[in-house]
Design a protein around this motif. Sequence first.
Motif, PDB file in Angstrom:
ATOM      1  N   PRO A 304       1.558  13.049 -23.413  1.00 29.84           N
ATOM      2  CA  PRO A 304       0.255  12.377 -23.475  1.00 29.84           C
ATOM      3  C   PRO A 304      -0.034  11.386 -22.361  1.00 29.84           C
ATOM      4  O   PRO A 304      -1.190  11.008 -22.170  1.00 29.84           O
ATOM      5  CB  PRO A 304       0.324  11.640 -24.815  1.00 29.84           C
ATOM      6  N   GLY A 305       1.011  10.938 -21.655  1.00 29.34           N
ATOM      7  CA  GLY A 305       0.783   9.859 -20.705  1.00 29.34           C
ATOM      8  C   GLY A 305       1.496  10.069 -19.398  1.00 29.34           C
ATOM      9  O   GLY A 305       2.061  11.133 -19.128  1.00 29.34           O
ATOM     10  N   HIS A 306       1.475   9.051 -18.590  1.00 28.38           N
ATOM     11  CA  HIS A 306       2.088   9.084 -17.270  1.00 28.38           C
ATOM     12  C   HIS A 306       3.574   9.410 -17.413  1.00 28.38           C
ATOM     13  O   HIS A 306       4.332   8.647 -17.983  1.00 28.38           O
ATOM     14  CB  HIS A 306       1.888   7.714 -16.615  1.00 28.38           C
ATOM     15  N   ASP A 307       4.002  10.574 -16.888  1.00 25.70           N
ATOM     16  CA  ASP A 307       5.326  11.142 -17.157  1.00 25.70           C
ATOM     17  C   ASP A 307       5.946  11.587 -15.838  1.00 25.70           C
ATOM     18  O   ASP A 307       6.221  12.760 -15.610  1.00 25.70           O
ATOM     19  CB  ASP A 307       5.182  12.326 -18.114  1.00 25.70           C
ATOM     20  N   GLU A 308       6.212  10.627 -14.975  1.00 25.61           N
ATOM     21  CA  GLU A 308       6.525  10.868 -13.570  1.00 25.61           C
ATOM     22  C   GLU A 308       7.984  11.230 -13.314  1.00 25.61           C
ATOM     23  O   GLU A 308       8.295  11.889 -12.320  1.00 25.61           O
ATOM     24  CB  GLU A 308       6.153   9.594 -12.805  1.00 25.61           C
ATOM     25  N   TYR A 309       8.902  10.814 -14.184  1.00 21.55           N
ATOM     26  CA  TYR A 309      10.344  10.932 -13.941  1.00 21.55           C
ATOM     27  C   TYR A 309      10.961  11.938 -14.906  1.00 21.55           C
ATOM     28  O   TYR A 309      10.884  11.759 -16.117  1.00 21.55           O
ATOM     29  CB  TYR A 309      11.004   9.550 -14.089  1.00 21.55           C
ATOM     30  N   TRP A 310      11.569  12.983 -14.347  1.00 22.26           N
ATOM     31  CA  TRP A 310      12.190  14.034 -15.160  1.00 22.26           C
ATOM     32  C   TRP A 310      13.607  14.303 -14.652  1.00 22.26           C
ATOM     33  O   TRP A 310      13.868  14.301 -13.446  1.00 22.26           O
ATOM     34  CB  TRP A 310      11.392  15.332 -15.053  1.00 22.26           C
ATOM     35  N   SER A 311      14.490  14.593 -15.585  1.00 20.46           N
ATOM     36  CA  SER A 311      15.839  15.046 -15.244  1.00 20.46           C
ATOM     37  C   SER A 311      15.866  16.566 -15.211  1.00 20.46           C
ATOM     38  O   SER A 311      14.975  17.240 -15.754  1.00 20.46           O
ATOM     39  CB  SER A 311      16.840  14.541 -16.276  1.00 20.46           C
ATOM     40  N   ALA A 312      16.902  17.124 -14.589  1.00 17.82           N
ATOM     41  CA  ALA A 312      17.046  18.580 -14.553  1.00 17.82           C
ATOM     42  C   ALA A 312      17.217  19.167 -15.954  1.00 17.82           C
ATOM     43  O   ALA A 312      16.595  20.194 -16.266  1.00 17.82           O
ATOM     44  CB  ALA A 312      18.215  18.962 -13.647  1.00 17.82           C
ATOM     45  N   PRO A 313      18.037  18.562 -16.843  1.00 17.95           N
ATOM     46  CA  PRO A 313      18.120  19.119 -18.204  1.00 17.95           C
ATOM     47  C   PRO A 313      16.792  19.078 -18.943  1.00 17.95           C
ATOM     48  O   PRO A 313      16.468  20.009 -19.702  1.00 17.95           O
ATOM     49  CB  PRO A 313      19.171  18.227 -18.880  1.00 17.95           C
ATOM     50  N   ALA A 333      -1.498  12.771 -14.969  1.00 17.55           N
ATOM     51  CA  ALA A 333      -1.287  13.290 -13.620  1.00 17.55           C
ATOM     52  C   ALA A 333       0.043  12.759 -13.101  1.00 17.55           C
ATOM     53  O   ALA A 333       0.684  11.926 -13.734  1.00 17.55           O
ATOM     54  CB  ALA A 333      -2.433  12.864 -12.702  1.00 17.55           C
ATOM     55  N   ASN A 334       0.446  13.279 -11.933  1.00 23.77           N
ATOM     56  CA  ASN A 334       1.699  12.840 -11.313  1.00 23.77           C
ATOM     57  C   ASN A 334       2.880  13.062 -12.252  1.00 23.77           C
ATOM     58  O   ASN A 334       3.772  12.234 -12.358  1.00 23.77           O
ATOM     59  CB  ASN A 334       1.598  11.369 -10.891  1.00 23.77           C
ATOM     60  N   THR A 335       2.876  14.187 -12.924  1.00 21.48           N
ATOM     61  CA  THR A 335       3.950  14.534 -13.851  1.00 21.48           C
ATOM     62  C   THR A 335       5.106  15.176 -13.093  1.00 21.48           C
ATOM     63  O   THR A 335       4.898  15.952 -12.168  1.00 21.48           O
ATOM     64  CB  THR A 335       3.426  15.504 -14.932  1.00 21.48           C
ATOM     65  N   MET A 336       6.333  14.823 -13.497  1.00 23.64           N
ATOM     66  CA  MET A 336       7.543  15.439 -12.963  1.00 23.64           C
ATOM     67  C   MET A 336       7.617  15.333 -11.440  1.00 23.64           C
ATOM     68  O   MET A 336       7.945  16.291 -10.741  1.00 23.64           O
ATOM     69  CB  MET A 336       7.635  16.907 -13.395  1.00 23.64           C
ATOM     70  N   TYR A 337       7.368  14.159 -10.919  1.00 26.20           N
ATOM     71  CA  TYR A 337       7.365  13.952  -9.469  1.00 26.20           C
ATOM     72  C   TYR A 337       8.757  13.617  -8.951  1.00 26.20           C
ATOM     73  O   TYR A 337       9.219  14.182  -7.972  1.00 26.20           O
ATOM     74  CB  TYR A 337       6.381  12.831  -9.130  1.00 26.20           C
ATOM     75  N   TRP A 338       9.454  12.667  -9.608  1.00 29.16           N
ATOM     76  CA  TRP A 338      10.790  12.249  -9.200  1.00 29.16           C
ATOM     77  C   TRP A 338      11.844  12.852 -10.114  1.00 29.16           C
ATOM     78  O   TRP A 338      11.672  12.912 -11.326  1.00 29.16           O
ATOM     79  CB  TRP A 338      10.917  10.728  -9.253  1.00 29.16           C
ATOM     80  N   GLN A 339      12.958  13.265  -9.532  1.00 29.64           N
ATOM     81  CA  GLN A 339      14.084  13.766 -10.304  1.00 29.64           C
ATOM     82  C   GLN A 339      15.083  12.627 -10.544  1.00 29.64           C
ATOM     83  O   GLN A 339      15.412  11.872  -9.620  1.00 29.64           O
ATOM     84  CB  GLN A 339      14.782  14.912  -9.576  1.00 29.64           C
ATOM     85  N   VAL A 340      15.550  12.522 -11.773  1.00 32.19           N
ATOM     86  CA  VAL A 340      16.461  11.446 -12.139  1.00 32.19           C
ATOM     87  C   VAL A 340      17.732  12.020 -12.758  1.00 32.19           C
ATOM     88  O   VAL A 340      17.774  13.161 -13.218  1.00 32.19           O
ATOM     89  CB  VAL A 340      15.801  10.462 -13.135  1.00 32.19           C
ATOM     90  N   ASP A 341      18.753  11.190 -12.765  1.00 35.31           N
ATOM     91  CA  ASP A 341      20.008  11.490 -13.452  1.00 35.31           C
ATOM     92  C   ASP A 341      20.246  10.408 -14.492  1.00 35.31           C
ATOM     93  O   ASP A 341      19.873   9.244 -14.290  1.00 35.31           O
ATOM     94  CB  ASP A 341      21.176  11.525 -12.471  1.00 35.31           C
TER      95      ASP A 341
END
Length: 503
Positions: A304-313, A333-341
């Motif tokens: 529903p909201g700003h969801d910029e940081y996603w991990s590979a799993p 918008a700007n979803t899944m932009y940065w990859q995190v661990d």
Amino acid sequence: MGTDQIRRWESGALAHAVTDPFGQGPLPWLRGSENYFDDTGHVVPWYVDHVHSPGAIDRAIDRTAPRARDRRAARVPGPRSADDVHRQIKGFTSASAAAPGEAIDFRITVDPPQQFSVDVYRIGHYGGDGASKITTSPRLSGIVQPAPLTADRTVSCHHWWLSWRLQIPTYWKLGAYVAVLTTADGYRSHIPFTVRDTHPADLLLVLPDFTWQAYNLYPEDGRTGASLYHAWDERGRLLGESEAAVTVSFDRPYAGAGLPLHVGHAYDFIRWAERYGYDLAYAETRDLHAGAIDPTRYRGLVFPGHDEYWSAPLRRTVEGARDSGTSLVFLSANTMYWQVDLAPSPSGPDRLLTCRKRRGPGRSALWRETAPEQQLIGIQYAGRVPEPRPMVVRNAGHWLWEATGAEEGDELPGLVAGEADRYFPRTSLPEHDGRILLAHSPYQDAEGATRHQETSLYRAPSGALVFASGTFAWSPALDRPGHRDERVQRATANLLDRICKRV
């Protein structure tokens, strides 16, 4: 430290307001009895930070119930927002999501030591109130917890003592909750948490706790706080991204009022969806990352909201859900932009979030340089929108726009705002059995160049629908005072009804 400096840091919005014109938004408003009078005699709802300007006070008054406005002359003392300098009351949960029958542990610091209480609210429609009080703790004894630990700009409070354990009754509804902390002398702060379960439902609402923590600058004290965007130098000046933290901890309060910077987006959707009776389950991004919830049990996942940081799993889990027939709904918008661990801390697994961005050797942290986000979402981040602009309807004959009254080329005011996504022709698309763009909206970027926002929908080979609004303004248009748009409300209902097999 002077008053002006404290005020500069207590809002939690100084560093990031430019990326989100909605800020924390009108957090859930409650009945008139839950409003309080500030020390100028003006009535202010609980979700408004302690205000200092007459204009802010007037706007707060205008949002209160008439009978509350009528009492503005009573001049009774009320809660004041705690700040990160004096830490009058601040806290966090050791696990931000738990199921009915499980427990949530609260770790809270109170300075000076005194009694405090915790009122627990559930976010929802509740006849327009926005939340309902569920329970109140007994009076609790507050202590001054040790200072936060810092290591290479990572701030952690995992060493704080347990203050209160909330055993969640089995009859509590799933949902997004807020614990409101109030000291005996009237200071207040907040702690969000989620009650989730694996029970079947039509839709799984996924709260973006990765992104919430990435933006968390706690403590905003001009000395030690750091997020993935900012930190302080020895003179109390706010530093930029190149000097920010690489790793942030979930073991700390949220800055300012104690709520995540972008939390309002999720609350806007929740109020609207519960008003219209959608069958929701709740989870956080860490739940999907850790495999704690099987998303294929649901007809759709809603982000529903700003969801910029996603991990590979997390990405693998969501892609697997789509490929199994579960639809995906991205309302920002700007979803899944940065990859995190994620890594463990002394308090448990997945309590440290790392994003190396462009510093140092190794793989890039930008998803688009290895596996572009468009390959899942259908569009991807294009840039910031300095001033809100209209969303221009495209393909108005599509079922998404049915019964909205929208015609081809119609402009929906202010619906392109904050940040925007678009289709990148040189980036590959996901496999699809049909794809359409439902908005194509011009705006000017910060340099004055004309850019375009787009709204996307495609059907995966599994039959799953994948919708992406491509703008920060979609969720606020569902149920935020001053931003509601009936056409967006109807279009969202058309989408969810089709996913939930209501049509």
